[in-house]
Design a protein around this motif. Structure first.
Motif, PDB file in Angstrom:
ATOM      1  N   GLN A   1       0.710  -1.207  -0.169  1.00  0.00           N
ATOM      2  CA  GLN A   1       0.091   0.012   0.090  1.00  0.00           C
ATOM      3  C   GLN A   1       0.637   1.147   0.157  1.00  0.00           C
ATOM      4  OE1 GLN A   1       0.365  -2.272   2.440  1.00  0.00           O
ATOM      5  NE2 GLN A   1       0.345  -1.260   4.427  1.00  0.00           N
ATOM      6  N   ARG A   2       0.556   2.211  -0.747  1.00  0.00           N
ATOM      7  CA  ARG A   2       1.257   3.508  -1.124  1.00  0.00           C
ATOM      8  C   ARG A   2       0.289   4.673  -0.855  1.00  0.00           C
ATOM      9  NH1 ARG A   2       7.037   2.137  -1.752  1.00  0.00           N
ATOM     10  NH2 ARG A   2       6.841  -0.306  -2.564  1.00  0.00           N
ATOM     11  N   THR A   3      -0.970   4.394  -0.783  1.00  0.00           N
ATOM     12  CA  THR A   3      -1.794   5.530  -0.828  1.00  0.00           C
ATOM     13  C   THR A   3      -2.921   5.359   0.298  1.00  0.00           C
ATOM     14  OG1 THR A   3      -3.455   4.283  -2.113  1.00  0.00           O
ATOM     15  CG2 THR A   3      -1.814   5.848  -3.321  1.00  0.00           C
ATOM     16  N   VAL A   4      -3.574   6.279   0.765  1.00  0.00           N
ATOM     17  CA  VAL A   4      -4.573   6.171   1.669  1.00  0.00           C
ATOM     18  C   VAL A   4      -5.640   5.201   1.354  1.00  0.00           C
ATOM     19  CG1 VAL A   4      -6.613   7.513   2.867  1.00  0.00           C
ATOM     20  CG2 VAL A   4      -4.541   8.559   2.553  1.00  0.00           C
TER      21      VAL A   4
ATOM     22  N   ILE B   1       6.116  10.304   0.554  1.00  0.00           N
ATOM     23  CA  ILE B   1       5.607   9.253  -0.298  1.00  0.00           C
ATOM     24  C   ILE B   1       3.926   9.449  -0.641  1.00  0.00           C
ATOM     25  CG2 ILE B   1       4.939   7.539   1.683  1.00  0.00           C
ATOM     26  CD1 ILE B   1       5.696   5.364  -0.179  1.00  0.00           C
ATOM     27  N   GLY B   2       3.077   8.873  -1.215  1.00  0.00           N
ATOM     28  CA  GLY B   2       1.814   9.039  -1.721  1.00  0.00           C
ATOM     29  C   GLY B   2       0.944   9.268  -0.401  1.00  0.00           C
ATOM     30  N   TRP B   3       0.770   8.329   0.556  1.00  0.00           N
ATOM     31  CA  TRP B   3      -0.029   8.786   1.684  1.00  0.00           C
ATOM     32  C   TRP B   3       0.120   9.850   2.383  1.00  0.00           C
ATOM     33  CZ3 TRP B   3       3.397   4.605   2.214  1.00  0.00           C
ATOM     34  CH2 TRP B   3       4.328   4.721   3.395  1.00  0.00           C
ATOM     35  N   VAL B   4       1.355  10.319   2.552  1.00  0.00           N
ATOM     36  CA  VAL B   4       1.983  11.461   3.108  1.00  0.00           C
ATOM     37  C   VAL B   4       1.441  12.714   2.496  1.00  0.00           C
ATOM     38  CG1 VAL B   4       3.767  13.016   4.119  1.00  0.00           C
ATOM     39  CG2 VAL B   4       3.751  10.309   4.326  1.00  0.00           C
ATOM     40  N   SER B   5       1.402  12.758   1.298  1.00  0.00           N
ATOM     41  CA  SER B   5       1.102  13.779   0.301  1.00  0.00           C
ATOM     42  C   SER B   5      -0.557  14.096   0.523  1.00  0.00           C
ATOM     43  CB  SER B   5       1.575  13.681  -1.138  1.00  0.00           C
ATOM     44  OG  SER B   5       0.986  14.620  -1.868  1.00  0.00           O
ATOM     45  N   GLU B   6      -1.359  12.631   0.405  1.00  0.00           N
ATOM     46  CA  GLU B   6      -2.632  12.868   0.825  1.00  0.00           C
ATOM     47  C   GLU B   6      -2.947  13.279   1.935  1.00  0.00           C
ATOM     48  OE1 GLU B   6      -4.907   9.475  -1.252  1.00  0.00           O
ATOM     49  OE2 GLU B   6      -2.912   8.719  -1.470  1.00  0.00           O
ATOM     50  N   LEU B   7      -2.356  12.984   2.853  1.00  0.00           N
ATOM     51  CA  LEU B   7      -2.973  13.281   4.286  1.00  0.00           C
ATOM     52  C   LEU B   7      -2.490  14.957   4.476  1.00  0.00           C
ATOM     53  CD1 LEU B   7      -1.617  10.122   6.414  1.00  0.00           C
ATOM     54  CD2 LEU B   7      -3.766  10.923   5.762  1.00  0.00           C
ATOM     55  N   ILE B   8      -1.601  15.296   3.908  1.00  0.00           N
ATOM     56  CA  ILE B   8      -1.232  16.759   4.006  1.00  0.00           C
ATOM     57  C   ILE B   8      -2.392  17.596   3.152  1.00  0.00           C
ATOM     58  CG2 ILE B   8       0.228  18.774   2.864  1.00  0.00           C
ATOM     59  CD1 ILE B   8       2.874  16.654   3.251  1.00  0.00           C
TER      60      ILE B   8
ATOM     61  N   GLU C   1       4.021  16.198  -7.704  1.00  0.00           N
ATOM     62  CA  GLU C   1       4.567  15.335  -8.714  1.00  0.00           C
ATOM     63  C   GLU C   1       5.335  14.215  -8.330  1.00  0.00           C
ATOM     64  OE1 GLU C   1       7.881  18.339  -8.460  1.00  0.00           O
ATOM     65  OE2 GLU C   1       5.806  18.031  -7.875  1.00  0.00           O
ATOM     66  N   LEU C   2       6.075  14.235  -7.445  1.00  0.00           N
ATOM     67  CA  LEU C   2       6.799  13.216  -6.746  1.00  0.00           C
ATOM     68  C   LEU C   2       6.140  12.019  -5.803  1.00  0.00           C
ATOM     69  CD1 LEU C   2       9.963  15.112  -5.870  1.00  0.00           C
ATOM     70  CD2 LEU C   2       9.470  14.031  -8.178  1.00  0.00           C
ATOM     71  N   ALA C   3       5.033  12.305  -5.569  1.00  0.00           N
ATOM     72  CA  ALA C   3       4.398  11.746  -4.409  1.00  0.00           C
ATOM     73  C   ALA C   3       3.788  10.304  -4.971  1.00  0.00           C
ATOM     74  CB  ALA C   3       3.141  12.633  -3.945  1.00  0.00           C
ATOM     75  N   SER C   4       3.569  10.302  -6.207  1.00  0.00           N
ATOM     76  CA  SER C   4       3.032   9.154  -6.738  1.00  0.00           C
ATOM     77  C   SER C   4       4.275   8.123  -7.138  1.00  0.00           C
ATOM     78  CB  SER C   4       2.080   9.565  -8.156  1.00  0.00           C
ATOM     79  OG  SER C   4       3.130   9.861  -8.999  1.00  0.00           O
ATOM     80  N   CYS C   5       5.314   8.548  -6.720  1.00  0.00           N
ATOM     81  CA  CYS C   5       6.642   7.643  -7.052  1.00  0.00           C
ATOM     82  C   CYS C   5       6.445   6.477  -5.885  1.00  0.00           C
ATOM     83  CB  CYS C   5       7.802   8.352  -7.391  1.00  0.00           C
ATOM     84  SG  CYS C   5       7.661   9.401  -8.585  1.00  0.00           S
ATOM     85  N   SER C   6       6.824   5.310  -6.220  1.00  0.00           N
ATOM     86  CA  SER C   6       6.641   4.313  -4.923  1.00  0.00           C
ATOM     87  C   SER C   6       8.062   4.282  -4.332  1.00  0.00           C
ATOM     88  CB  SER C   6       6.271   2.887  -5.482  1.00  0.00           C
ATOM     89  OG  SER C   6       4.986   2.666  -6.045  1.00  0.00           O
ATOM     90  N   PHE C   7       9.115   4.336  -5.191  1.00  0.00           N
ATOM     91  CA  PHE C   7      10.404   4.246  -4.510  1.00  0.00           C
ATOM     92  C   PHE C   7      11.176   5.422  -4.192  1.00  0.00           C
ATOM     93  CE2 PHE C   7       9.665   0.839  -7.817  1.00  0.00           C
ATOM     94  CZ  PHE C   7       9.800  -0.227  -6.950  1.00  0.00           C
ATOM     95  N   ALA C   8      11.560   5.402  -2.996  1.00  0.00           N
ATOM     96  CA  ALA C   8      12.288   6.917  -2.520  1.00  0.00           C
ATOM     97  C   ALA C   8      13.251   7.444  -3.373  1.00  0.00           C
ATOM     98  CB  ALA C   8      13.156   6.239  -1.011  1.00  0.00           C
ATOM     99  N   ALA C   9      13.927   6.526  -4.253  1.00  0.00           N
ATOM    100  CA  ALA C   9      15.032   6.922  -5.266  1.00  0.00           C
ATOM    101  C   ALA C   9      14.392   7.860  -6.163  1.00  0.00           C
ATOM    102  CB  ALA C   9      15.764   6.035  -5.958  1.00  0.00           C
TER     103      ALA C   9
END
Length: 270
Positions: free
Chosen positions: A97-100, A160-167, A178-186
């Motif tokens: 899971q990477r999103t809310v 990461i995605g869920w953090v951006s959504e919670l913000i 634009e970076l939030a949807s990227c799964s990998f930290a790199a």
């Protein structure tokens, strides 16, 4: 012919914290026989359950000795651990899971796997109601701040995605959507630190995964004294266990803390 439909898992090893916390939330903690050494939520889990793994490695022999009928992991980063367990004949499931929405899907699936869908349904209703309350409160704010979330400092990695959504739910706008949807930290690396300066966040939140956030080090970066968040002392830490764990913690304490910081900023900016 009578068909044996089998039993639901009764001896579960959780290699990350979010599944441990979910099982405690629904009162099914007695099924847990092993946890990650990084687990801090809930606090009693550390006292009650054997620690059998870090994040990237695990004590395979110790896990096998516990005779689990299910091992739960998270993401491709635990693929090597899971491969060893599969070869040893242990049933495993890896969530990703990477999103809310993905967090809710994880909770729903976990409930189905252990035959306790009603309990996880109730938990999801409770979590959604909490998010709705925060969303309603955020709608009353006169202005939405720009928020820069820093997951790591060297190199700079954004949320990461869920953090951006919670913000967003909490009343802010992510500086790097634009970076939030990227799964990998790199893939969420900010290669030019001055880009943060250009995007002028009103609030900076640091959550350096697994180590203490050092706001004074952040504020010493060249040119960052021009950032509104630095100038107006709106640089904060949220502990990784509260926001970077894609489970109940992020949907409760994590988003609540973000909202409180945004409310404080709003009051200071009035």
């Amino acid at each position: 012919m009578n068909i044996d439909l089998g039993k639901t898992p009764q001896r579960i090893v959780c290699l990350t914290e979010e599944t441990t916390e979910t099982l405690y939330c629904i009162g099914e903690q007695d099924r847990i026989v092993g946890i990650s050494g990084y687990t801090v939520r809930p606090p009693q889990a550390r006292k009650e359950k054997p620690k059998v793994s870090a994040f990237l490695n695990a004590k395979i022999d110790k896990i096998l000795d516990l005779k689990p009928d299910l091992v739960l992991g998270f993401s491709n980063l635990q693929a090597d651990i899971m491969t060893q367990l599969v070869r040893a004949g242990i049933p495993v499931h890896v969530f990703n899971q990477r999103t809310v929405a993905g967090i809710f899907d994880m909770i729903r699936m976990l409930g189905a796997m252990i035959g306790e869908s009603a309990k996880t349904d109730s938990l999801m209703v409770e979590l959604k109601e909490g998010l709705d309350r925060i969303k309603h409160s955020a709608a009353q704010l006169p202005r939405r701040p720009r928020v820069y979330f820093e997951e790591w400092n060297d190199p700079l990695i954004s949320g990461i995605g869920w953090v951006s959504e919670l913000i967003h739910i909490a009343g802010g706008d992510d500086c790097f959507p634009e970076l939030a949807s990227c799964s990998f930290a790199a893939e969420r690396t900010i290669h030019d630190p001055e880009e943060v300066v250009r995007r002028a966040p009103d609030i900076i939140i640091g959550s350096w995964c697994g180590k203490r956030f050092r706001p004074e080090k952040l504020e010493e970066r060249p040119g960052w004294d021009a950032i509104p968040a630095v100038q107006q002392s709106h640089v904060y830490e949220i502990k990784s266990a509260n926001i970077l764990q894609p489970g109940p913690a992020a949907l409760t304490d994590g988003v609540t803390q973000i909202h409180q910081l945004i409310q404080k900023w709003s009051q200071d900016s009035a």
